[in-house]
Scaffold this active site. Structure first.
Site, PDB file in Angstrom:
ATOM      1  N   SER A 153     -19.499  -3.855   1.467  1.00  0.00           N
ATOM      2  CA  SER A 153     -19.964  -5.002   2.242  1.00  0.00           C
ATOM      3  C   SER A 153     -18.755  -5.785   2.730  1.00  0.00           C
ATOM      4  O   SER A 153     -17.824  -6.039   1.964  1.00  0.00           O
ATOM      5  CB  SER A 153     -20.866  -5.896   1.393  1.00  0.00           C
ATOM      6  N   TYR A 168     -20.088 -20.406   6.763  1.00  0.00           N
ATOM      7  CA  TYR A 168     -19.488 -19.070   6.750  1.00  0.00           C
ATOM      8  C   TYR A 168     -18.952 -18.765   5.347  1.00  0.00           C
ATOM      9  O   TYR A 168     -19.187 -17.694   4.793  1.00  0.00           O
ATOM     10  CB  TYR A 168     -18.369 -19.011   7.799  1.00  0.00           C
TER      11      TYR A 168
END
Ligand SMILES: NC(=O)c1ccc[n+]([C@@H]2O[C@H](COP(=O)([O-])OP(=O)(O)OC[C@H]3O[C@@H](n4cnc5c(N)ncnc54)[C@H](O)[C@@H]3O)[C@@H](O)[C@H]2O)c1
Length: 282
Positions: A153, A168
């Site tokens: 990921s 974020y």
């Protein structure tokens, strides 16, 4: 005490990538396209997934020139149904899947004072929720053939130190936490887990300082030069293939921001030092 090193997890390896099948999100551009090309070059059949139809078509066209065994599927991965349909399309095309690369991401979320539910939902939806869904949907499919597998990921250095856009950062810290925890849980099932933490990748926009007028010279901050984008992406994509083959827990792309992480660790350590020897008996 549980740990993330190879030895403690039993060393899950996907030593021979050739002949395996991968599903890569955000594969039409940037890092995702790089990873898809590296895997295809290593003999992996790759299903490229992206929300941008035209960019996806262009990416497929480019990769087909290399005789890669690839296919594409359009999906907005922040919608679980679309991601599940993309998984179905992967099975329909290749029969099985061994490698999941949760890479698509967006840099959404404004600073404090400019927050909105929509921006948080978008950022967390694409960057974190879709990664959870990806693992939920693809995990059992990877386990099914019993041939081992790997999940990578894409988080970010922003998933290890928070000093930018907090939405974020929150999403990327989530991806790091998810990967660290699942690495322990999935090792006994023959699935390795890595988290890719890229530093800044200097695109043309970030490099707009190259056109800075002489009168502003030295007065405007400019990101450090890190080499041409294509070369950086080539370096990153090769490290991802190496990370999958060797089951690295963390895949880094440069040492530029390592000092920020060291200072975060030092601050955490200092927090422990402040209470050392002063803890009441439990
Ligand atoms: N570029 C950097 O400096 C940097 C640094 C650290 C981490 N990252 C991370 O790397 C990953 C890839 O980013 P990149 O730099 O290659 O950016 P990019 O914009 O070139 O690629 C991202 C891809 O994801 C796709 N995408 C966006 N939303 C989607 C959705 N809802 N469903 C499906 N696909 C979607 C985009 O269409 C695009 O093709 C991201 O997770 C990003 O957060 C990038």
């Amino acid at each position: 005490m549980l740990c993330w090193t190879e030895r403690e997890t039993g060393g899950t390896h996907m030593k021979d990538l050739a002949g395996k099948t991968a599903f890569v999100t955000g594969a039409a551009s940037g890092i995702g396209f790089g990873i898809a090309s590296a895997l295809a070059q290593a003999g992996v059949k790759v299903m490229l997934c992206d929300i941008e139809e035209a960019a996806l078509a262009a990416a497929l066209e480019k990769l087909r020139l290399t005789n890669a065994d690839i296919e594409g599927v359009r999906a907005d991965i922040s919608l679980k149904g679309e991601l599940a349909a993309a998984a179905e399309a992967t099975l329909a095309r290749y029969g099985k899947v061994h490698i999941l690369v949760n890479n698509a991401g967006v840099g959404g979320g404004g600073p404090y004072g400019m927050w909105s539910d929509a921006a948080w939902d978008w950022t967390l939806g694409v960057n974190l929720r879709a990664v959870v869904w990806g693992i939920e949907i693809f995990g059992p499919l990877i386990e099914r053939p019993g041939e081992g597998g790997h999940i990578v990921s894409t988080a970010s250095i922003a998933g290890l130190v928070s000093n930018g856009s907090v939405a974020y950062n929150v999403s990327k810290y989530g991806v790091v936490a998810l990967s660290e925890g699942l690495r322990l849980e999935l090792a006994p099932r023959g699935i390795g887990v890595s988290v890719l933490c890229p530093g800044f990748i200097r695109t043309q926009i970030v490099d707009s300082g190259r056109n800075l007028p002489e009168r502003f010279a030295g007065k405007v901050g400019r990101p450090p030069a890190t080499g041409p984008v294509a070369e950086r992406i080539k370096f990153i994509r090769d490290r991802v293939a190496e990370g999958i083959e060797n089951d690295w827990p963390y895949i880094f792309t440069d040492n530029e921001l390592e000092p920020f992480i060291e200072s975060r660790f030092a601050a955490i350590k200092e927090g422990f030092n402040q209470i050392r020897g002063r803890i009441p008996r439990r």
